[in-house]
Design a protein around this motif. Structure first.
Motif, PDB file in Angstrom:
ATOM      1  N   ALA A 135      60.395  49.615  40.211  1.00  0.00           N
ATOM      2  CA  ALA A 135      59.259  50.174  39.483  1.00  0.00           C
ATOM      3  C   ALA A 135      58.384  49.064  38.896  1.00  0.00           C
ATOM      4  CB  ALA A 135      59.751  51.101  38.374  1.00  0.00           C
ATOM      5  N   GLU A 136      59.018  48.027  38.345  1.00  0.00           N
ATOM      6  CA  GLU A 136      58.255  46.906  37.781  1.00  0.00           C
ATOM      7  C   GLU A 136      57.490  46.160  38.867  1.00  0.00           C
ATOM      8  OE1 GLU A 136      61.169  45.713  34.014  1.00  0.00           O
ATOM      9  OE2 GLU A 136      61.516  44.845  36.008  1.00  0.00           O
ATOM     10  N   LEU A 137      58.132  46.000  40.019  1.00  0.00           N
ATOM     11  CA  LEU A 137      57.477  45.312  41.124  1.00  0.00           C
ATOM     12  C   LEU A 137      56.269  46.105  41.621  1.00  0.00           C
ATOM     13  CD1 LEU A 137      57.553  42.911  43.063  1.00  0.00           C
ATOM     14  CD2 LEU A 137      59.032  44.260  44.562  1.00  0.00           C
ATOM     15  N   ASP A 138      56.423  47.415  41.763  1.00  0.00           N
ATOM     16  CA  ASP A 138      55.320  48.250  42.222  1.00  0.00           C
ATOM     17  C   ASP A 138      54.159  48.203  41.233  1.00  0.00           C
ATOM     18  OD1 ASP A 138      54.438  50.547  44.156  1.00  0.00           O
ATOM     19  OD2 ASP A 138      54.099  51.351  42.139  1.00  0.00           O
ATOM     20  N   ALA A 139      54.476  48.250  39.929  1.00  0.00           N
ATOM     21  CA  ALA A 139      53.425  48.207  38.914  1.00  0.00           C
ATOM     22  C   ALA A 139      52.701  46.854  38.936  1.00  0.00           C
ATOM     23  CB  ALA A 139      54.026  48.462  37.535  1.00  0.00           C
ATOM     24  N   ALA A 140      53.457  45.772  39.124  1.00  0.00           N
ATOM     25  CA  ALA A 140      52.840  44.441  39.152  1.00  0.00           C
ATOM     26  C   ALA A 140      51.937  44.287  40.363  1.00  0.00           C
ATOM     27  CB  ALA A 140      53.933  43.374  39.159  1.00  0.00           C
ATOM     28  N   VAL A 141      52.400  44.732  41.528  1.00  0.00           N
ATOM     29  CA  VAL A 141      51.597  44.624  42.742  1.00  0.00           C
ATOM     30  C   VAL A 141      50.314  45.436  42.600  1.00  0.00           C
ATOM     31  CG1 VAL A 141      51.492  45.230  45.192  1.00  0.00           C
ATOM     32  CG2 VAL A 141      53.524  44.102  44.266  1.00  0.00           C
ATOM     33  N   THR A 142      50.443  46.659  42.087  1.00  0.00           N
ATOM     34  CA  THR A 142      49.266  47.518  41.933  1.00  0.00           C
ATOM     35  C   THR A 142      48.247  46.888  40.989  1.00  0.00           C
ATOM     36  OG1 THR A 142      50.617  49.493  42.325  1.00  0.00           O
ATOM     37  CG2 THR A 142      48.477  49.810  41.264  1.00  0.00           C
ATOM     38  N   ASN A 143      48.727  46.422  39.839  1.00  0.00           N
ATOM     39  CA  ASN A 143      47.825  45.827  38.856  1.00  0.00           C
ATOM     40  C   ASN A 143      47.138  44.581  39.410  1.00  0.00           C
ATOM     41  OD1 ASN A 143      47.511  43.587  36.630  1.00  0.00           O
ATOM     42  ND2 ASN A 143      47.328  45.530  35.538  1.00  0.00           N
ATOM     43  N   ASN A 144      47.925  43.692  40.007  1.00  0.00           N
ATOM     44  CA  ASN A 144      47.369  42.413  40.457  1.00  0.00           C
ATOM     45  C   ASN A 144      46.413  42.577  41.628  1.00  0.00           C
ATOM     46  OD1 ASN A 144      48.964  41.234  38.498  1.00  0.00           O
ATOM     47  ND2 ASN A 144      50.563  40.592  39.915  1.00  0.00           N
ATOM     48  N   VAL A 145      46.735  43.474  42.553  1.00  0.00           N
ATOM     49  CA  VAL A 145      45.877  43.660  43.718  1.00  0.00           C
ATOM     50  C   VAL A 145      44.543  44.287  43.306  1.00  0.00           C
ATOM     51  CG1 VAL A 145      45.617  44.948  45.876  1.00  0.00           C
ATOM     52  CG2 VAL A 145      47.748  43.736  45.396  1.00  0.00           C
ATOM     53  N   TRP A 146      44.572  45.254  42.399  1.00  0.00           N
ATOM     54  CA  TRP A 146      43.312  45.839  41.950  1.00  0.00           C
ATOM     55  C   TRP A 146      42.489  44.820  41.147  1.00  0.00           C
ATOM     56  CZ3 TRP A 146      41.226  49.348  44.500  1.00  0.00           C
ATOM     57  CH2 TRP A 146      41.912  50.463  44.974  1.00  0.00           C
ATOM     58  N   ALA A 147      43.173  43.951  40.390  1.00  0.00           N
ATOM     59  CA  ALA A 147      42.451  42.879  39.684  1.00  0.00           C
ATOM     60  C   ALA A 147      41.787  41.940  40.682  1.00  0.00           C
ATOM     61  CB  ALA A 147      43.416  42.110  38.781  1.00  0.00           C
ATOM     62  N   LEU A 148      42.497  41.620  41.760  1.00  0.00           N
ATOM     63  CA  LEU A 148      41.925  40.786  42.815  1.00  0.00           C
ATOM     64  C   LEU A 148      40.719  41.467  43.446  1.00  0.00           C
ATOM     65  CD1 LEU A 148      42.012  38.352  44.753  1.00  0.00           C
ATOM     66  CD2 LEU A 148      43.673  39.626  46.133  1.00  0.00           C
ATOM     67  N   ALA A 168      37.712  41.144  41.122  1.00  0.00           N
ATOM     68  CA  ALA A 168      37.145  39.804  41.203  1.00  0.00           C
ATOM     69  C   ALA A 168      36.386  39.610  42.511  1.00  0.00           C
ATOM     70  CB  ALA A 168      38.256  38.760  41.075  1.00  0.00           C
ATOM     71  N   GLY A 169      36.895  40.200  43.595  1.00  0.00           N
ATOM     72  CA  GLY A 169      36.213  40.097  44.883  1.00  0.00           C
ATOM     73  C   GLY A 169      34.850  40.762  44.868  1.00  0.00           C
ATOM     74  N   ILE A 170      34.762  41.937  44.210  1.00  0.00           N
ATOM     75  CA  ILE A 170      33.471  42.615  44.080  1.00  0.00           C
ATOM     76  C   ILE A 170      32.482  41.728  43.311  1.00  0.00           C
ATOM     77  CG2 ILE A 170      32.286  44.564  43.018  1.00  0.00           C
ATOM     78  CD1 ILE A 170      34.693  46.280  43.568  1.00  0.00           C
ATOM     79  N   ALA A 171      32.955  41.171  42.190  1.00  0.00           N
ATOM     80  CA  ALA A 171      32.071  40.321  41.373  1.00  0.00           C
ATOM     81  C   ALA A 171      31.620  39.095  42.153  1.00  0.00           C
ATOM     82  CB  ALA A 171      32.807  39.905  40.097  1.00  0.00           C
ATOM     83  N   LEU A 172      32.549  38.463  42.879  1.00  0.00           N
ATOM     84  CA  LEU A 172      32.199  37.269  43.645  1.00  0.00           C
ATOM     85  C   LEU A 172      31.172  37.582  44.727  1.00  0.00           C
ATOM     86  CD1 LEU A 172      32.645  34.315  44.463  1.00  0.00           C
ATOM     87  CD2 LEU A 172      34.558  35.081  45.876  1.00  0.00           C
ATOM     88  N   THR A 173      31.361  38.688  45.424  1.00  0.00           N
ATOM     89  CA  THR A 173      30.426  39.068  46.484  1.00  0.00           C
ATOM     90  C   THR A 173      29.049  39.387  45.916  1.00  0.00           C
ATOM     91  OG1 THR A 173      32.275  39.965  47.772  1.00  0.00           O
ATOM     92  CG2 THR A 173      30.057  40.633  48.415  1.00  0.00           C
ATOM     93  N   ALA A 174      29.018  40.127  44.804  1.00  0.00           N
ATOM     94  CA  ALA A 174      27.735  40.475  44.186  1.00  0.00           C
ATOM     95  C   ALA A 174      27.000  39.226  43.702  1.00  0.00           C
ATOM     96  CB  ALA A 174      27.969  41.440  43.025  1.00  0.00           C
TER      97      ALA A 174
END
Length: 316
Positions: free
Chosen positions: A118-131, A134-140
């Motif tokens: 459960a902790e691993l799934d939560a970490a992956v979800t949080n970090n990937v959406w944060a990435l 950041a990708g949207i901001a960088l592209t814009a």
């Protein structure tokens, strides 16, 4: 005064690129040091089966930090061509995915710092959406900077095709992550790592082929840059070494049943060859920002005197 200001600005840009190239080599050394220290640590007294498996050891912080820093450098770094820039941007993005989406736990060697599912799934979800944010901001920001830049200055990272590639990735990514969330969590690391190494091999190949097509101008510059042919040969050697490493390690894996650390050696050797490539490119481009620029003259270079002129008899 204006000329001096332009010269200082050009020198600052060149210094920045030097730091980027050297910095990527130092980041690889940082990762290698953390993994090596853990390999020879008495607890546990065994080797993980891959470099990525050291995510679940005390080396986790360095593993994640170095991959994120390398990814940022690859994205910021401007390739010599649009194609190379796209490959570098893709590899940089994949480095973040490799860092944020860990590999499966290796049960053959005890590991610490292992989160619950459960902790691993939560970490992956949080970090990937944060990435993704950041990708949207960088592209814009990249599109905005391109719109405010004169056409003559829209090179490298502000070229249209790298930005189109980034925009497509931003649009496609959320659909993939939401639709195949469990698959991304369980297998995203392996896919991203394979694609990351493939992207690096492509970048090395682009440099070797790009220089090989201009190897006729085999001249050593006064600034100390290696000759075109010699640089092309070096990049070709690194690319062939990468391909040879992949084939050789896989053959050894199939031929030697007890060779369980094959993936570790495959990743370690490819990472080392990646560092060698950046060392070679740092040497080749030490005096220029990219290959399209003419090299700066050496400070010790002697400017040849102009040829003597014959006086015009009519001037007497």
């Amino acid at each position: 005064m204006a000329t001096g200001m332009v010269t200082r600005q050009a020198g600052s840009v060149l210094s920045t690129y030097r730091y980027l190239r050297v910095g990527m080599v130092l980041l690889v050394l940082l990762l290698a040091a953390a993994v090596t220290l853990q390999v020879f640590s008495p607890d546990p007294d065994c080797w993980q089966r891959s470099v990525s498996a050291y995510y679940y050891t005390p080396a986790r912080a360095v593993f994640v930090a170095s991959l994120c820093a390398i990814g940022a450098c690859l994205i910021v770094y401007r390739g010599n061509t649009d194609g190379e820039d796209i490959a570098l941007n893709a590899s940089g993005l994949l480095a973040f995915v490799v860092a944020f989406v860990p590999t499966q736990v290796d049960a053959t060697c005890p590991a610490s710092n292992v989160p619950s599912p459960a902790e691993l799934d939560a970490a992956v979800t949080n970090n990937v959406w944060a990435l993704y944010a950041a990708g949207i901001a960088l592209t814009a920001v990249s599109w905005f900077l391109r719109s405010r830049t004169a056409p003559r200055g829209r090179g490298g990272g502000l070229s249209v095709w790298p930005l189109v590639f980034s925009s497509v990735a931003v649009v496609v990514f959320p659909f993939v992550f939401v639709t195949w969330h469990d698959a991304v969590r369980d297998h995203g690391h392996d896919v991203a790592a394979i694609a990351l190494f493939a992207g690096i091999v492509v970048v090395v190949g682009m440099n070797a082929l790009g220089l090989a097509t201009h190897s006729g101008a085999d001249v050593r510059h006064e600034s100390g840059r290696p000759s075109v042919r010699r640089a092309a040969n070096r990049y070709t050697a690194v690319g062939l070494a990468m391909l040879g490493t992949f084939v050789g390690v896989l053959v050894a894996h199939w031929a030697v049943p007890g060779f369980v650390q094959w993936l570790f050696w495959l990743e370690a050797l490819l990472i080392a060859e990646f560092a060698v490539y950046w060392v070679l490119q740092t040497i080749e481009l030490w005096h220029v920002v990219d290959r399209s620029e003419s090299p700066s003259p050496s400070p010790n270079a002697v400017t040849p005197a102009p040829p003597p002129t014959t006086p015009d008899p009519r001037s007497r």
